[in-house]
Structure formats: structure tokens, C-alpha cells
Design a protein around this motif. Structure first.
Motif, mmCIF file in Angstrom:
data_model
loop_
_atom_site.group_PDB
_atom_site.id
_atom_site.type_symbol
_atom_site.label_atom_id
_atom_site.label_comp_id
_atom_site.label_asym_id
_atom_site.label_seq_id
_atom_site.Cartn_x
_atom_site.Cartn_y
_atom_site.Cartn_z
ATOM 1 N N ASP A 66 -16.717 -52.970 -81.328
ATOM 2 C CA ASP A 66 -15.573 -53.005 -80.420
ATOM 3 C C ASP A 66 -15.012 -54.416 -80.288
ATOM 4 O O ASP A 66 -14.327 -54.743 -79.335
ATOM 5 N N THR A 194 -23.887 -42.784 -70.208
ATOM 6 C CA THR A 194 -22.464 -43.014 -70.463
ATOM 7 C C THR A 194 -22.151 -44.500 -70.544
ATOM 8 O O THR A 194 -21.219 -45.001 -69.919
ATOM 9 N N GLY A 195 -22.963 -45.227 -71.321
ATOM 10 C CA GLY A 195 -22.645 -46.618 -71.658
ATOM 11 C C GLY A 195 -21.814 -46.630 -72.927
ATOM 12 O O GLY A 195 -21.244 -45.604 -73.318
ATOM 13 N N SER A 196 -21.753 -47.771 -73.603
ATOM 14 C CA SER A 196 -20.928 -47.886 -74.822
ATOM 15 C C SER A 196 -21.307 -46.830 -75.849
ATOM 16 O O SER A 196 -20.434 -46.245 -76.497
ATOM 17 N N SER A 197 -22.615 -46.583 -76.008
ATOM 18 C CA SER A 197 -23.053 -45.622 -77.027
ATOM 19 C C SER A 197 -22.602 -44.218 -76.655
ATOM 20 O O SER A 197 -22.023 -43.495 -77.473
ATOM 21 N N GLN A 200 -18.865 -43.708 -76.980
ATOM 22 C CA GLN A 200 -18.408 -43.548 -78.372
ATOM 23 C C GLN A 200 -18.820 -42.188 -78.938
ATOM 24 O O GLN A 200 -18.082 -41.570 -79.689
ATOM 25 N N ARG A 217 -25.070 -40.856 -64.773
ATOM 26 C CA ARG A 217 -25.612 -41.457 -63.544
ATOM 27 C C ARG A 217 -24.605 -42.444 -62.953
ATOM 28 O O ARG A 217 -24.365 -42.436 -61.748
ATOM 29 N N THR A 218 -24.044 -43.291 -63.810
ATOM 30 C CA THR A 218 -23.054 -44.261 -63.327
ATOM 31 C C THR A 218 -21.811 -44.162 -64.202
ATOM 32 O O THR A 218 -21.899 -44.300 -65.425
ATOM 33 N N LYS A 337 -20.802 -54.594 -65.685
ATOM 34 C CA LYS A 337 -21.545 -53.835 -66.693
ATOM 35 C C LYS A 337 -20.680 -54.006 -67.916
ATOM 36 O O LYS A 337 -19.455 -54.077 -67.797
ATOM 37 N N ARG A 338 -21.274 -54.034 -69.082
ATOM 38 C CA ARG A 338 -20.417 -54.315 -70.236
ATOM 39 C C ARG A 338 -19.345 -53.244 -70.359
ATOM 40 O O ARG A 338 -19.647 -52.054 -70.411
ATOM 41 N N GLY A 389 -29.637 -46.513 -73.834
ATOM 42 C CA GLY A 389 -29.623 -47.957 -73.976
ATOM 43 C C GLY A 389 -30.932 -48.603 -74.387
ATOM 44 O O GLY A 389 -31.801 -47.967 -75.006
ATOM 45 N N TRP A 502 -27.793 -54.023 -67.673
ATOM 46 C CA TRP A 502 -28.824 -54.553 -68.575
ATOM 47 C C TRP A 502 -28.736 -56.059 -68.694
ATOM 48 O O TRP A 502 -29.704 -56.709 -69.075
#
Ligand code: N01
Length: 543
Positions: A66, A194-197, A200, A217-218, A337-338, A389, A502
Motif C-alpha cells: 500500500d 479487520t486490519g490491513s490483511s 485486503q 472487534r475494532t 492504528k495503522r 496480525g 500493535w
């Protein structure tokens, strides 16, 4: 004792090298190329069966970078940059992996790499000032210099949810995705995270699966990637003016080309601010909105203006008002958060075959043989995907847990959180170097730019050692303490430490809460490292 062992007869089964590099991703490959180029005998080990590091393991659907590929790539060879043509602004994982394989072949790197070789133990031998590294197959390498190029996000986090091992179907982690394609058609798939991974993978999985359940969760902030062809102006400039562009990138704050903002968000009228955010939203970059004003990561009220804007976009994209509300991140500052870039992420929730489960309302009780049970009932699944993560930055290093002076383990030394000198060296662990380690810009930068800086700086240090006959290079305790404090002070001036991320180690139960990366800026950090080198490496004890 270690001394006794080293004074014994040299063991013919021990391979002796100048430098052992652990990891064959962007960092390890470049370390091999540079250090070998200056005459050192270098060997690389990697647990994977090929080069690539992160890009070897992360084969989940939708995996891509990204940061624009033309900058998320090596800069050390203008010919490489000219000849390699990226097909997209943000290249997908297969293309980035192909690039790293090309690099390995182009510079003839493979002959010095052992694949399928995990490190079992790394121990500093005070008798001969060398690292003795044992790999899983029992082979031993003795190296003067140990270069840990193990990545920031390579130690996967599989949360200890009750019943995790009871699930009858396949359980996948995004960071350990199988090599053979996973056929999800006709399957009911669950994704946790539901982070970057996750962001995507979710739209791509939704296209394939019969039904997708997302356990969130977030909620996360994400901007549209607007992927497409690489920016033609950027490509042209890189070809015509390679050195100047790369220099600009290296002196920048984040290792990307960016016009630094000069004004604060609260200094401009709301109408102008919204117009700016709108324009930045259409830019399709990670930093577009976050770098629109200079106070967004430092001032909560300023940050709220950007967060509100992104939330308003989510409301526009998602049809069901309750789902839209659940997808709106709240309770932490945008960027701390990133942030993510996506392709159709929020719109995916408009599909009839996609369900969002808000774990804040209905938490997971346990994983069962048939699926995931929340407080509201069981979700039956055929495949369960963990997009949960990593034990970031310290995890990969503590996975090796090197043993330094007096038998002390890095894990003991870092029991209260990592401390380092410049994020590259640790007192008590002489001759060991952590590429993009905690306390360096690493995670808050274009990682490739930070990797090249660390490797080149280390190469100069080791050339200095060769010239002057040094056999021990060790961070000084006082210098380390001051640097570690400085990293925290600079972090404390921002909103980052207030968020469970993280970056703070907050995603791993029991991990010390420490701001892991250095947020002083890539260019500033580089200048500081260069000045220390010019000054004869102050802060290092050498012998
Ligand atoms: O991991 P993450 P990631 N129950 O830690 C959730 C880089 N990267 O792999 O926020 C339920 O960001 C967790 O929830 P919460 C990039 O630097 C880059 O996505 O802790 N949920 C979160 O939603 C990125 O930041 C790209 O409440 C649980 C998710 O899992 C970093 O890698 C692509 C849970 C984890 O999100 C890591 O990203 C991919 C539990 N017990 C990654 N435990 C690019 O685009 C965790 N979660 C370049």
C-alpha cells in the motif's frame, strides 16, 4: 562455559563466516548483496523455501503493498529501477515476490542462502567474540557479525480463543497462507480480524465464497487505494532523475514523496478543510488525509476532523445504517492504528452474502467444531481465516531469543520492553544488528527505504571494523538508555501511545506497552546516524 568451548580444537563441522544474516526478504537479500560486495564472507539462512520474506508468506487473496511500488522497491541500482516495470501502482504479492526472485538471480544471491533453515539458537561466545548459531538441522555456523533481518511482521498472532483447535474445517492465517490456491467457492467462510490483511482479503474472499461472515472487534479507518497503472510522471522522473528522486525519498519523513503539510487542521475554515479532505480522498494514498495537516497525529481535536470525514464516507458507501455505524471506527485517533488502503472494502458489506458481526456487541464465546459461537449464537462455517496480525517488531527477534553476554537472553533483557541503540544494536549483545529493529523508523516508514538505510549504515560500520581490525562492536549502555528514552519522548508527543495498537504491543496479551517504532522521521534519523558514523561511531564501545 562458552570460553572453554571456544578454546577447544576448532570443530570441522562448524562453518565459519564473517557475517550470518537471518532472513531472505527485502532486508536480508540486500544485506547479503552489500556485505558480500565489500569482501565479507556472508551466509544467509531463512526458514522459508525461497526468498521473499513477508512476500513469500503472505499469499492471501488481495495481498498487495500500500505504498506505491515504484518507491516500495530497491533504490541502490538505477538500472534495476529502470528495467523492472511494475504493472500496477500497488503491486500484488505475486509480482513483488517475482521482483525479489529477480533480485536474487540478478545479483547471484541464492548461492549464499540456505532455505528451509530455521535458527534454533544464537549464542554469543565471549571467548572468541563470535556468534555461534545452531540451525534446526543441528548445523552450526560461527559468525563474527550476526545480522537479524527477520522482519517486523513475520511472527504470526493466532489468538488463544477457547476451542480454537476444535474447528473441523481448514484454519488459515493470512500470514501463512498455503501455496496451493485455496478454493473457497461454495464454502461458508469466516474471517476474524479487520486490519490491513483482513481489509485486503475480505472483498476478494466475498467474491469467491458462498457466504462470508466477518468478525470485527475494532472497526478500522481505510481509504480507497484507487489502484491502477503506476503514476506515469513518477515512473518518468525515476528514470530520468533517479538519484535526485531517491535522495528526496531518503530525506523525507516517511520514506515516500510527500509535500510536508505546513498548516494545522484547525487553522483553516471548515469548508476549506473538507474540500482538502475530499481532494485527498481521491488521491488513493495511505498518507493523503493524514498528511493534509501537520497536527493530525498530535492534536485530538484536529484528528477528529479527519476521522469525522472518513466516517462520513463510510456512511455514504454502506447501505444499511446499522452496518455502516458498526464499520465506523471510534474511540481512537485516526492514524494511530495503522491506516489501511482498500479496494471495495466497505461496499462488500452491501452484498447479501456478507455478514458483519460486531464483536463489541456480541463477543466470541468459543470456536466450535462447526464454526464460531458468539453471545448471540453460532455461525456455521466451512473455512476459518485468522487475519489477526502479528507479534510485531519484537516477536521475530524474540522468536530467536539470542543469548548475549553472561548467558543473558534477549527476552530477559527486554522483559520490560525493547531497548536499543538506534534500533539497530543492543548493549550486552555485541556484534548483533537488528535491521529495522524496534526504536528505528521501520514500521512508520516505507520499509524498503528504512531497510536500505540500515543495511548501508551497517555496511559502513563493518567496513570500518575491517579497516581498523575491530572484532567487537557493542552499543554502550548509556547511549542505549538515552536513545530508548528519546524514542518514547518523541512518541509521547503524539496521539499514538493512547491507542491499543500493535505499535504499542497492545495486540498481544502480556506484551509490555512500549511505543515500538521511532517517529522522529526517516530523513532526520538518517542524518543522525550519518553524523554518528562521521563522529567515529559515538555510543558504541569497540575493541
Ligand atoms: O494485523 P492487525 P494485519 N478476536 O494487527 C483482530 C502490515 N500489512 O495482519 O484491532 C477478535 O493490523 C484485531 O482487532 P483489534 C501493516 O503494517 C500491510 O491486518 O485488536 N479479533 C484486528 O482487527 C499492518 O498494520 C499490508 O481489536 C482479533 C486484526 O485482528 C500490519 O501488517 C497488508 C483478535 C489484526 O489486525 C498488520 O496487519 C497487510 C481476537 N482475539 C498487512 N485478535 C499492506 O497493505 C486480533 N484481532 C501493505
Amino acid at each position: 562455559s562458552t570460553t572453554a568451548r571456544s578454546s577447544a580444537q576448532p570443530d570441522a563441522s562448524v562453518r565459519t563466516v564473517d557475517a550470518l544474516v537471518v532472513g531472505a526478504g527485502f532486508a536480508g537479500l540486500y544485506a547479503l548483496h552489500v556485505l558480500r560486495g565489500q569482501g565479507l564472507d556472508v551466509h544467509v539462512v531463512d526458514g522459508a523455501s525461497d526468498v521473499g520474506g513477508t512476500w513469500f508468506w503472505n499469499r492471501y487473496p488481495g495481498a498487495r503493498c500500500d505504498i506505491e511500488s515504484i518507491y516500495y522497491s530497491y533504490s541502490f541500482d538505477a538500472d534495476l529501477a529502470r528495467e523492472w516495470q511494475w504493472s500496477e501502482k500497488y503491486a500484488g504479492q505475486p509480482e513483488i515476490l517475482a521482483y525479489l526472485q529477480h533480485v536474487a538471480d540478478r545479483y547471484d544471491l541464492r548461492r549464499d542462502i540456505s532455505f528451509d533453515t530455521w535458527v534454533r539458537e544464537a549464542r554469543y561466545d565471549e571467548g572468541d567474540d563470535r556468534w555461534r548459531v545452531t540451525t534446526q538441522d543441528g548445523a552450526v555456523v560461527s559468525a563474527r557479525w550476526l545480522v537479524l533481518a527477520v522482519g517486523l511482521l513475520s511472527s504470526t498472532n493466532l489468538p488463544d480463543i477457547p476451542g480454537r483447535d476444535d474447528f473441523a474445517g481448514p484454519v488459515l492465517h493470512t500470514g501463512r497462507w498455503p501455496h496451493e490456491p485455496v478454493d473457497l467457492s461454495g464454502r461458508r467462510v469466516g474471517v476474524i480480524g479487520t486490519g490491513s490483511s483482513g481489509i485486503q482479503a475480505i472483498p476478494r474472499i466475498a467474491e469467491q465464497a458462498e457466504h462470508l461472515t466477518v468478525f470485527q472487534r475494532t472497526a478500522n479507518f481505510s481509504l480507497p487505494a484507487l489502484n491502477g497503472a503506476p503514476d506515469p510522471d513518477g515512473v518518468r522522473r525515476l528514470i530520468e532523475d533517479h538519484a535526485a528522486v531517491r535522495d528526496q525519498v531518503r530525506r523525507s519523513s516517511y520514506g515516500i514523496l510527500l509535500e510536508p503539510p505546513t498548516r494545522g487542521a484547525l487553522e483553516v475554515a471548515e469548508e476549506e478543510r473538507l474540500a482538502t479532505y475530499e481532494e485527498r480522498w481521491r488521491e488513493g494514498t495511505l498518507t493523503g488525509i493524514l498528511q493534509a495537516y501537520n497536527d493530525l497525529v498530535r492534536n485530538q481535536e484536529a484528528n477528529d476532523t479527519a476521522a469525522d470525514f472518513v466516517r462520513s464516507k463510510i456512511a455514504e458507501m454502506v447501505d444499511d445504517p446499522q452496518v455502516a455505524e458498526d464499520l465506523m471506527p471510534r474511540g481512537y485517533a485516526y492514524g494511530t492504528k495503522r491506516p489501511c488502503l482498500d479496494t471495495g472494502y466497505f461496499q462488500t458489506y452491501n452484498r447479501d452474502d456478507v455478514e458483519l458481526v460486531n464483536l463489541r456487541r456480541t463477543p466470541i464465546e468459543r470456536i466450535t467444531e462447526r464454526g464460531v459461537r458468539t453471545s448471540a449464537g453460532e455461525h456455521e462455517l466451512d473455512v476459518l481465516v485468522f487475519a489477526t496480525g502479528y507479534d510485531a517488531m519484537t516477536g521475530p527477534l524474540l522468536g530467536i531469543d539470542p543469548i548475549g553476554r553472561e548467558g543473558q537472553r534477549l527476552g530477559e533483557r527486554w522483559a520490560e520492553g525493547p531497548s536499543s541503540y538506534l534500533g539497530i544494536a543492543v548493549a550486552g549483545f555485541p556484534n548483533m544488528f537488528t535491521i529495522t529493529g524496534p526504536g528505528s523508523p521501520s514500521a512508520l516508514s516505507n520499509a524498503v527505504v528504512s531497510i536500505e538505510q540500515h543495511v548501508e549504515w551497517l555496511a559502513r560500520l563493518l567496513a570500518h571494523a575491517t579497516e581498523t581490525g575491530l572484532t567487537v562492536i557493542e552499543a554502550d549502555c548509556v547511549a542505549e538508555k538515552e536513545w530508548t528514552q528519546h524514542v518514547q519522548n518523541v512518541g509521547d508527543a503524539t496521539l499514538y501511545p493512547q491507542t491499543d495498537s500493535w505499535y504499542m504491543g497492545a495486540n498481544i496479551p502480556g506484551k509490555p506497552r512500549v511505543f515500538l517504532p521511532y517517529i522522529g522521521g526517516v530523513g532526520h534519523y538518517r542524518a543522525l546516524c550519518e553524523a554518528l558514523a562521521d563522529d567515529g561511531y559515538s555510543g558504541f564501545a569497540t575493541a
